[in-house]
Scaffold this motif. Structure first.
Motif, PDB file in Angstrom:
ATOM      1  N   ILE A  47      13.835   2.330 -15.639  1.00 49.84           N
ATOM      2  CA  ILE A  47      15.073   3.105 -15.540  1.00 49.84           C
ATOM      3  C   ILE A  47      14.770   4.319 -14.665  1.00 49.84           C
ATOM      4  O   ILE A  47      14.051   5.226 -15.057  1.00 49.84           O
ATOM      5  N   GLY A  48      15.316   4.308 -13.455  1.00 52.52           N
ATOM      6  CA  GLY A  48      14.945   5.299 -12.445  1.00 52.52           C
ATOM      7  C   GLY A  48      13.855   4.724 -11.563  1.00 52.52           C
ATOM      8  O   GLY A  48      12.764   5.271 -11.462  1.00 52.52           O
ATOM      9  N   SER A  49      14.158   3.587 -10.908  1.00 55.66           N
ATOM     10  CA  SER A  49      13.112   2.763 -10.282  1.00 55.66           C
ATOM     11  C   SER A  49      12.995   2.901  -8.775  1.00 55.66           C
ATOM     12  O   SER A  49      12.188   2.206  -8.166  1.00 55.66           O
ATOM     13  N   SER A  50      13.777   3.759  -8.148  1.00 58.59           N
ATOM     14  CA  SER A  50      13.901   3.685  -6.690  1.00 58.59           C
ATOM     15  C   SER A  50      13.047   4.675  -5.906  1.00 58.59           C
ATOM     16  O   SER A  50      12.857   4.505  -4.704  1.00 58.59           O
ATOM     17  N   THR A  51      12.552   5.705  -6.562  1.00 63.56           N
ATOM     18  CA  THR A  51      11.724   6.695  -5.866  1.00 63.56           C
ATOM     19  C   THR A  51      10.628   7.191  -6.807  1.00 63.56           C
ATOM     20  O   THR A  51      10.651   6.944  -8.007  1.00 63.56           O
TER      21      THR A  51
END
Length: 396
Positions: A47-51
């Motif tokens: 959860i919160g995987s993009s940066t």
């Protein structure tokens, strides 16, 4: 479109697709070089995987443990003549690499705080994976719409109780200035805790547990930071620190809730690094510049991928989490060693605009910041036309 960096304050408003892809490739190579993470996770929700740490967690799980991964984030896609956010391009690259490696990867772009996104993600886990054995919580957001009340809550970076004055770094000019920050007032603390505290982490875990998609022995990890005393008024003892205390309280609650399925919740305290979140905190960029110089000289500097690889490989999945007295995993241990902190503290007293480049790694800070957005990476032709409207495969 030819894409170049456009920096406004602590944000770069453009991102480079090929540069972000190169950054993802480099992180994958770091993990692969170290071999398989024995006993590592196999089905992972980030959860919160993009940066930042979230992206590196997804990479470490997928390419260190051949894990199927589900990623959740809130990013802006690109269009003709306008770039996407870096997190969007990171995810495009990650999914491409995962597919080539034969790994399941599915992503969700939306408000992770919302009940709707939680429901969509749980449905996908149920249908595609059955259950997950690791849940990473790595959200950093300036605001949150509460899913139950609809209230829009906003976080602030302020000291508590009194004004805080200290050195800070103008990351554009390299000038060492002084910053004075007024203390929190009204409901600043409560709102910051509501956004950056542990409530949403607990809501996610409650929803996942209720749906039966948590595997026996599941682990969940939320990320935190403590840092040295010089940053405590604005961080550990400030509004953000109050939120992190709430995260630790939720960790203890989740431990109890997960006990029936032999699960475990952790808070991992990570190293100070150049991330989109840390760039916004006064005082911290100067500290990071001094820290980078000291740790690179010592030969133990790590970026997000080395940190997450070490967390997985040496703490979560080797039976030796080695928690501190508060039950936290400390992968900030090299940063917080007496030797490194003594060097940084001495140079903190000495640093000014004239000697910054001699006793701090300002160039490393700037390069690290640009790399977050896909700029300054070797092997990328930044003069060439690039397609800014590329899509995330699992979202198309």
């Amino acid at each position: 479109m030819i894409v170049s960096p456009k920096i406004r304050g602590f944000i770069c408003t453009t991102a480079h697709p090929e540069g972000c892809a190169k950054h993802v490739e480099e992180q994958i190579a770091v993990v692969k070089e170290k071999g398989t993470i024995e006993g590592g996770p196999k089905k992972v929700l980030v959860i919160g995987s993009s940066t930042g740490y979230g992206l590196s967690s997804r990479i470490a799980a997928a390419f260190g443990s051949n894990a199927a991964t589900v990623g959740v984030f809130f990013e802006r896609p690109g269009s003709e003549g306008k770039t996407a956010t870096a997190g969007w391009y990171n995810t495009v690259a990650f999914e491409k690499e995962a597919k080539e490696a034969g790994l399941y990867a599915r992503s969700f772009n939306g408000d992770a705080f919302s009940d709707e996104v939680k429901h969509e993600v749980i449905q996908a886990i149920h249908e595609d994976l059955g259950q997950v054995d690791l849940v990473i919580y790595s959200l950093a957001s300036p605001r949150r719409t509460h899913p139950k009340t609809g209230e829009v809550l906003k976080s602030v970076l302020k000291p508590i109780g009194e004004n805080y004055t200290n050195k800070t770094l103008n990351t554009t000019t390299g000038a060492v200035d002084e910053v004075s920050i007024e203390p929190a007032e009204g409901d600043d603390v409560d709102q910051t805790v509501a956004v950056m505290g542990g409530e949403d982490w607990e809501m996610w875990m409650d929803a996942l547990m209720k749906a039966g998609v948590l595997a026996e022995g599941v682990q969940t990890v939320a990320y935190s930071y403590i840092g040295p005393e010089m940053t405590w008024p604005i961080y550990k003892n400030g509004t953000i620190g109050a939120a992190k205390e709430d995260v630790e309280k939720v960790q203890r609650s989740l431990d109890s809730k997960l006990a029936p399925i032999s699960g475990k919740a952790w808070v991992s305290v990570n190293k100070a690094l150049v991330t989109q979140a840390s760039s916004a905190i006064p005082v911290v960029p100067l500290y990071i510049s001094l820290l980078y110089k000291a740790m690179k000289d010592e030969g133990n500097h790590e970026d997000t991928i080395e940190q997450m690889d070490r967390l997985f490989r040496e703490r979560l999945y080797n039976g030796k989490p080695d928690p501190d007295e508060a039950g936290r995993i400390r992968v900030d241990d090299w940063e917080m060693s007496d030797k490194i902190q003594e060097i940084v503290a001495k140079r903190w007293d000495e640093v000014d605009s004239d000697n910054l480049r001699d006793i701090a790694d300002f160039e490393g800070y700037q390069n690290g910041f640009l790399r977050l957005f896909g700029f300054g990476l070797d092997g990328v032709d930044y003069e060439a036309e690039t397609d800014t409207a590329v899509g995330v495969p699992s979202l198309s």
